[in-house]
Write an enzyme that holds these catalytic residues in place. Structure first.
Site, PDB file in Angstrom:
ATOM      1  N   SER A 245      23.678  11.156   1.189  1.00  0.00           N
ATOM      2  CA  SER A 245      25.059  11.626   1.303  1.00  0.00           C
ATOM      3  C   SER A 245      25.851  10.672   2.188  1.00  0.00           C
ATOM      4  O   SER A 245      25.320   9.709   2.731  1.00  0.00           O
ATOM      5  CB  SER A 245      25.087  13.033   1.889  1.00  0.00           C
ATOM      6  OG  SER A 245      24.737  12.968   3.256  1.00  0.00           O
ATOM      7  N   LYS A 246      27.120  10.981   2.301  1.00  0.00           N
ATOM      8  CA  LYS A 246      28.070  10.161   3.070  1.00  0.00           C
ATOM      9  C   LYS A 246      27.540   9.726   4.437  1.00  0.00           C
ATOM     10  O   LYS A 246      27.743   8.601   4.864  1.00  0.00           O
ATOM     11  CB  LYS A 246      29.348  10.966   3.306  1.00  0.00           C
ATOM     12  CG  LYS A 246      30.384  10.757   2.255  1.00  0.00           C
ATOM     13  CD  LYS A 246      31.445   9.803   2.729  1.00  0.00           C
ATOM     14  CE  LYS A 246      31.861   8.732   1.803  1.00  0.00           C
ATOM     15  NZ  LYS A 246      31.030   7.748   1.271  1.00  0.00           N
ATOM     16  N   ARG A 247      26.875  10.665   5.105  1.00  0.00           N
ATOM     17  CA  ARG A 247      26.460  10.323   6.471  1.00  0.00           C
ATOM     18  C   ARG A 247      25.414   9.206   6.506  1.00  0.00           C
ATOM     19  O   ARG A 247      25.107   8.670   7.569  1.00  0.00           O
ATOM     20  CB  ARG A 247      25.978  11.564   7.227  1.00  0.00           C
ATOM     21  CG  ARG A 247      24.669  12.105   6.757  1.00  0.00           C
ATOM     22  CD  ARG A 247      24.401  13.504   7.283  1.00  0.00           C
ATOM     23  NE  ARG A 247      23.338  14.117   6.529  1.00  0.00           N
ATOM     24  CZ  ARG A 247      22.056  13.992   6.792  1.00  0.00           C
ATOM     25  NH1 ARG A 247      21.661  13.298   7.828  1.00  0.00           N
ATOM     26  NH2 ARG A 247      21.148  14.570   6.036  1.00  0.00           N
ATOM     27  N   HIS A 248      24.868   8.855   5.341  1.00  0.00           N
ATOM     28  CA  HIS A 248      23.922   7.731   5.307  1.00  0.00           C
ATOM     29  C   HIS A 248      24.608   6.406   4.989  1.00  0.00           C
ATOM     30  O   HIS A 248      23.953   5.423   4.689  1.00  0.00           O
ATOM     31  CB  HIS A 248      22.831   8.001   4.261  1.00  0.00           C
ATOM     32  CG  HIS A 248      22.065   9.255   4.531  1.00  0.00           C
ATOM     33  ND1 HIS A 248      22.206  10.396   3.774  1.00  0.00           N
ATOM     34  CD2 HIS A 248      21.184   9.560   5.510  1.00  0.00           C
ATOM     35  CE1 HIS A 248      21.417  11.343   4.263  1.00  0.00           C
ATOM     36  NE2 HIS A 248      20.792  10.865   5.315  1.00  0.00           N
ATOM     37  N   GLY A 249      25.936   6.395   5.026  1.00  0.00           N
ATOM     38  CA  GLY A 249      26.666   5.159   4.720  1.00  0.00           C
ATOM     39  C   GLY A 249      27.249   5.227   3.319  1.00  0.00           C
ATOM     40  O   GLY A 249      27.466   6.308   2.784  1.00  0.00           O
TER      41      GLY A 249
END
Ligand code: GLU
Length: 488
Positions: A245-249
């Site tokens: 998801s987004k929080r992984h880049g």
């Protein structure tokens, strides 16, 4: 499927959000499978969720697929490949199922169903439609939805080309709605009717759809069609094995494009994310099409590895033709140079850009990195690297710069070989090593001690600019020089 049948596969995105790596990989696997089997790759837009589907997202899907080079044989802009254009087809299939007794009218209102759902929840049970209207013979005159008559016992088996045999107990599946009371078809029904009418032979999709598959298999049978072959691709996972998801880049294709990854590199990386062919790592789209096989797609989720993507990207940049790189690099130069850049148009001449790209292609993992390293080709260094000046700007530096300036001014032939000759001659005259002089020039023209070959850089800057930068460096050394008598 008989061997003589043409393979027909589809990529069926819902235009409800940004185009993610997972979707791109699904598209790629379908494309590769079609190309491998000399089949047909179809693009279908699943836009029945009108509250979330937008035309902008459709445009984005087409753009991204084109950028990735995943060309489709059937699909937009030809009409008839958006589900919202196909409602008559779904309705006709619904009516046929009703006529043949495979579907039935259901008059259960939303209130009734909500109450049943709440009761199931209170009992901590999964809600299943109890079949209230299954044998009720609801007349057409009453408001009604259409439900599929599902088997009440036994099992539905998915023979999946990737996951193997997956079995579902039919008593966990309920009579699902094909067409709602307002006449709109449901998602699963549209998918089946489309796959049937588009003569899809293999359904290759993310395994987040696996739970839909037994429902769909029953619907194929009800419609009297053979089921296609299914292949459910495991998810892409973050390094901590959670859903990416987004929080992984970066997760969307546009983000990777903006980071300066070449499309061939991204396609190469995505192909290897779950699929393997021996120990090979570098694949052109043509190689992927040649070797792709579902049997080599892994069952386990594939972990997204940014470092590996950057390595693949580096390999593709390194292998790319300078002219192609120049074109790809251009959009990244503006941001690297900044808004105040007043670089003249001549500096962006295509042949010059190609030479710049050639000089940097072994030193860049992305086009953003390449653009950042290219800045000195467009304007003088804003500062000189402190470690570089500490090491090379000794007491002899002003004299050496002065000599270099004079010799450059006298130099007629300005190509890398002639410059090397000049520096070699000068170094032996002055009793120095070539590198001592070359590094002074490198600092002057690039601001650093590491750059592409210095004579090549000087030639790309041109004689006048090289001399101007040597003079600027001389002035900077002079300014930095301790006052006379301070113990030199
Ligand atoms: N529209 C679905 C999605 O975007 C794909 C459905 C399918 O491939 O059957 O996830």
């Amino acid at each position: 499927m008989a061997m003589s049948d043409t393979v027909r596969v589809r990529f069926a995105p819902s235009p409800t959000g940004s185009f993610h790596v997972g979707s791109a990989r699904t598209a790629l696997f379908n494309w590769a499978f079609a190309r491998h089997h000399k089949g047909v790759f179809i693009l279908r837009i699943e836009d029945t969720d009108s509250s979330r589907s937008t035309d902008e997202h459709i445009v984005q899907i087409l753009d991204v697929l084109r950028w990735l080079g995943l060309d489709w044989d059937e699909g937009p802009p030809t009409p008839g490949y958006r589900q919202t254009e196909r409602f008559d087809i779904y309705r006709a299939h619904g009516e046929r199922l009703l006529l043949e007794g495979r579907a039935y009218r259901c008059r259960c209102t939303r209130e009734i169903l909500d109450a049943l759902r709440a009761a199931a929840k209170a009992r901590k049970e999964q809600f299943r439609y109890p079949g209230t209207c299954r044998e009720a013979g609801v007349p057409a005159s009453e408001p009604h939805a259409l439900r599929l008559r599902m088997p009440l016992a036994g099992q539905t088996v998915v023979e999946d080309a990737i996951l193997g045999t997956v079995t579902f107990d039919n008593d966990t599946l309920d009579d699902w709605i094909l067409v709602r009371t307002d006449g709109t078809p449901t998602y699963n029904f549209c998918v089946v009717v489309d796959d049937v009418t588009m003569k899809i032979t293999h359904v290759i999709r993310g395994n987040d759809h696996l739970n839909n598959t037994p429902k769909q298999i029953v619907c194929y049978a009800a419609l009297g069609y053979a089921t296609p072959l299914f292949a459910h691709i495991p998810m892409i996972l973050a390094p901590d094995r959670s859903k990416m998801s987004k929080r992984h880049g970066a997760t969307t294709i546009e983000e990777f494009r903006d980071q300066g990854i070449l499309p061939e590199a991204l396609v190469n990386y995505l192909a290897r994310l779950g699929w393997s062919h021996g120990d090979d790592e570098i694949f052109s789209p043509k190689d992927i099409a040649e070797h792709f096989a579902l049997a080599q797609v892994g069952k386990a989720g594939a972990v997204f590895d940014r470092e590996k993507l950057l390595w693949v990207s580096y390999e593709w940049i390194r292998a790319a033709a300078p002219e192609r790189l120049a074109g790809a690099l251009t959009p990244f130069l503006g941001p690297a140079l900044g808004p105040a850049s007043a670089a003249s148009a001549a500096l962006f001449d295509p042949a010059r850009l190609a030479a710049i790209a050639a000089s940097l292609k072994e030193r860049s993992r992305t086009l953003v990195e390449m653009a950042e390293q290219a800045v000195f080709y467009f304007r003088p260094p804003a500062a000189y690297d402190a470690q570089a000046t500490a090491k090379f700007w000794g007491p002899e530096a002003p004299h050496r710069y002065a000599v270099l300036i004079k010799r450059h001014q006298a130099q007629e032939a300005f190509d890398p070989e002639s410059l090397e000759g000049l520096y070699r001659g000068l170094a032996s005259e002055m009793g120095l090593k070539l590198v001592d002089l070359a590094q002074l020039t490198r600092i002057a023209i690039t601001g650093k001690t590491a750059s592409p070959p210095v004579f090549q850089v000087a030639v790309l800057l041109g004689k006048a600019e090289t001399i101007a930068r040597l003079k600027a460096a001389l002035a900077a050394v002079e300014r930095a020089k301790p006052p006379v008598g301070a113990g030199r």
